[in-house]
Design an enzyme around this catalytic site. Structure first.
Site, PDB file in Angstrom:
ATOM      1  N   SER A  13       3.636  -1.489  10.550  1.00  0.00           N
ATOM      2  CA  SER A  13       5.092  -1.574  10.788  1.00  0.00           C
ATOM      3  C   SER A  13       5.713  -2.909  10.363  1.00  0.00           C
ATOM      4  CB  SER A  13       5.415  -1.266  12.252  1.00  0.00           C
ATOM      5  OG  SER A  13       5.090   0.090  12.544  1.00  0.00           O
ATOM      6  N   GLU A  52      -6.676   5.280   7.865  1.00  0.00           N
ATOM      7  CA  GLU A  52      -6.463   6.683   7.473  1.00  0.00           C
ATOM      8  C   GLU A  52      -7.710   7.258   6.807  1.00  0.00           C
ATOM      9  OE1 GLU A  52      -2.840   5.818   5.410  1.00  0.00           O
ATOM     10  OE2 GLU A  52      -1.897   5.417   7.348  1.00  0.00           O
ATOM     11  N   GLU A  97      -5.178  -4.171  11.168  1.00  0.00           N
ATOM     12  CA  GLU A  97      -4.154  -3.138  11.278  1.00  0.00           C
ATOM     13  C   GLU A  97      -4.395  -2.340  12.562  1.00  0.00           C
ATOM     14  OE1 GLU A  97      -2.169  -2.127   7.300  1.00  0.00           O
ATOM     15  OE2 GLU A  97      -3.889  -0.824   7.476  1.00  0.00           O
ATOM     16  N   GLY A 127       2.889  -0.813   4.342  1.00  0.00           N
ATOM     17  CA  GLY A 127       2.890   0.594   3.947  1.00  0.00           C
ATOM     18  C   GLY A 127       4.297   1.046   3.592  1.00  0.00           C
ATOM     19  N   GLY A 128       4.948   1.757   4.535  1.00  0.00           N
ATOM     20  CA  GLY A 128       6.254   2.373   4.283  1.00  0.00           C
ATOM     21  C   GLY A 128       7.279   1.477   3.598  1.00  0.00           C
ATOM     22  N   ASN A 161       0.873  -1.178   0.000  1.00  0.00           N
ATOM     23  CA  ASN A 161       0.000   0.000   0.000  1.00  0.00           C
ATOM     24  C   ASN A 161       0.910   1.228   0.000  1.00  0.00           C
ATOM     25  OD1 ASN A 161      -1.775   2.063   0.442  1.00  0.00           O
ATOM     26  ND2 ASN A 161      -2.343   1.440   2.529  1.00  0.00           N
ATOM     27  N   TRP A 162       1.031   1.847  -1.178  1.00  0.00           N
ATOM     28  CA  TRP A 162       1.948   2.995  -1.288  1.00  0.00           C
ATOM     29  C   TRP A 162       1.369   4.253  -0.642  1.00  0.00           C
ATOM     30  CZ3 TRP A 162       3.981   3.051  -7.079  1.00  0.00           C
ATOM     31  CH2 TRP A 162       4.693   1.861  -7.313  1.00  0.00           C
ATOM     32  N   LYS A 163       0.089   4.205  -0.291  1.00  0.00           N
ATOM     33  CA  LYS A 163      -0.601   5.401   0.227  1.00  0.00           C
ATOM     34  C   LYS A 163      -0.408   6.560  -0.774  1.00  0.00           C
ATOM     35  CE  LYS A 163      -0.119   3.487   4.802  1.00  0.00           C
ATOM     36  NZ  LYS A 163      -0.032   3.676   6.235  1.00  0.00           N
ATOM     37  N   HIS A 220      -9.442   1.612   5.182  1.00  0.00           N
ATOM     38  CA  HIS A 220      -8.147   1.818   5.852  1.00  0.00           C
ATOM     39  C   HIS A 220      -8.332   2.839   6.976  1.00  0.00           C
ATOM     40  CE1 HIS A 220      -4.016   2.956   6.604  1.00  0.00           C
ATOM     41  NE2 HIS A 220      -3.665   1.825   6.018  1.00  0.00           N
ATOM     42  N   GLY A 255       2.897   2.840  10.888  1.00  0.00           N
ATOM     43  CA  GLY A 255       3.930   3.859  10.729  1.00  0.00           C
ATOM     44  C   GLY A 255       4.678   4.206  12.001  1.00  0.00           C
TER      45      GLY A 255
HETATM   46  P1  13P Z   1       3.195   0.921   7.700  1.00  0.00           P
HETATM   47  O1  13P Z   1       3.668  -0.412   7.120  1.00  0.00           O
HETATM   48  O2  13P Z   1       3.914   2.081   7.132  1.00  0.00           O
HETATM   49  O3  13P Z   1       3.153   0.865   9.186  1.00  0.00           O
HETATM   50  O4  13P Z   1       1.679   1.091   7.213  1.00  0.00           O
HETATM   51  C1  13P Z   1       0.787   0.053   7.395  1.00  0.00           C
HETATM   52  C2  13P Z   1      -0.433   0.339   6.625  1.00  0.00           C
HETATM   53  O5  13P Z   1      -1.196   1.237   6.968  1.00  0.00           O
HETATM   54  C3  13P Z   1      -0.687  -0.484   5.430  1.00  0.00           C
HETATM   55  O6  13P Z   1      -1.978  -0.310   4.957  1.00  0.00           O
END
Ligand code: 13P
Length: 249
Positions: free
Chosen positions: A210, A97, A165, A231-232, A8-10, A95, A171
């Site tokens: 994470s 966010e 999650e 994510g990251g 997930n590149w956001k 998600h 993050g």
């Molecule tokens: P991180 O891997 O950056 O913690 O993000 C997780 C996430 O929200 C994936 O959807």
């Protein structure tokens, strides 16, 4: 059962970084290993480029959100039907966010997941507790409510995936212990299996929050973890490949 590894590149990436990501990926993983389903969810405008660049790869494409309606006067939105049309197989819905910054309720998440299933996409439905809810001892209560209200009536064997999650793990570099992940996944699987009457072995739950190349192997080794939502660490093609490879090593 395949392990499902989702990037997930956001709201990150550009056409330049997408080219580099695809190049790194194809070099390190010319063939996705047996037993792994790899899915990349870039920002929507980059989906066609990544689709073109990864044409010879078995990597599947996904989006980070969709609208609940198939078409219409909804400026700025993207329908699940269109995502399917441009080559997606998956879409992330709910998600944390989006729940936080776009005020998405369980009801909205359910409507989006329903639209995804009807369009032939597999929704990856995100659930998870905040730090405050966890500290109050409400994790399972919160998760059960999210499951009950976010799963659409069309949910059935093989047509949806859940992603656990914990909001506080996203993050932050802080993860639940392996035992805690196992316990929450067990609770999710039991609730889903009961609520839509499917076998526990047919309920797919990813872990997200994470996940990095150096902890993915341990998480993926848990028997009730069907994969990871990253994510990251998915922004770098090489790191994402390491995570994929840790599913099979
Ligand atoms: P991180 O891997 O950056 O913690 O993000 C997780 C996430 O929200 C994936 O959807």
């Amino acid at each position: 059962m395949k392990k499902i590894i989702v990037a997930n590149w956001k709201m990150n990436g550009s056409s330049e970084s997408t080219k580099k990501w695809a190049q790194d990926f194809m070099l390190l993983i010319p063939e996705v290993p047996y037993g792994v389903e790899a899915v990349a969810c870039p920002p929507a405008p980059l989906i066609p480029l990544l689709n073109y660049l990864m044409d010879s790869s078995e990597v599947k494409l996904g989006a980070q959100d969709c609208h609940a309606k198939p078409e219409g006067a909804f400026t700025g939105e993207t329908s699940a039907e269109l995502l399917k049309d441009i080559g997606c197989g998956y879409v992330i819905v709910g998600h944390s966010e989006r729940r936080t910054y776009n005020s998405e309720s369980n009801e909205i998440v359910s409507a989006k997941a329903s639209s995804a299933i009807k369009s032939g996409l597999i929704p990856i439905i995100c659930i998870g507790e905040t730090k405050e809810q966890r500290d109050r001892g409400d994790t399972i209560k919160v998760i059960n409510q999210q499951i009950d209200e976010s799963l659409p009536k069309e949910a059935g064997i093989g047509n949806f995936i859940l992603a656990y999650e914990p909001v506080w793990a996203i993050g932050s570099g802080n993860l639940p212990t392996m035992d805690e992940i196992k316990q929450v996944h067990d609770a999710i699987i039991a609730r889903v299996s009961k609520s839509i009457a499917i076998e526990t072995s047919k309920v797919y739950v990813l872990y997200g929050g994470s996940v990095k190349a150096d902890n993915a192997g341990e998480i993926l080794a848990l028997s009730n973890v069907s994969g990871v939502l990253v994510g990251g660490a998915s922004l770098n093609g090489q790191d994402f490949c390491k995570i994929i490879l840790s599913a099979v090593s």
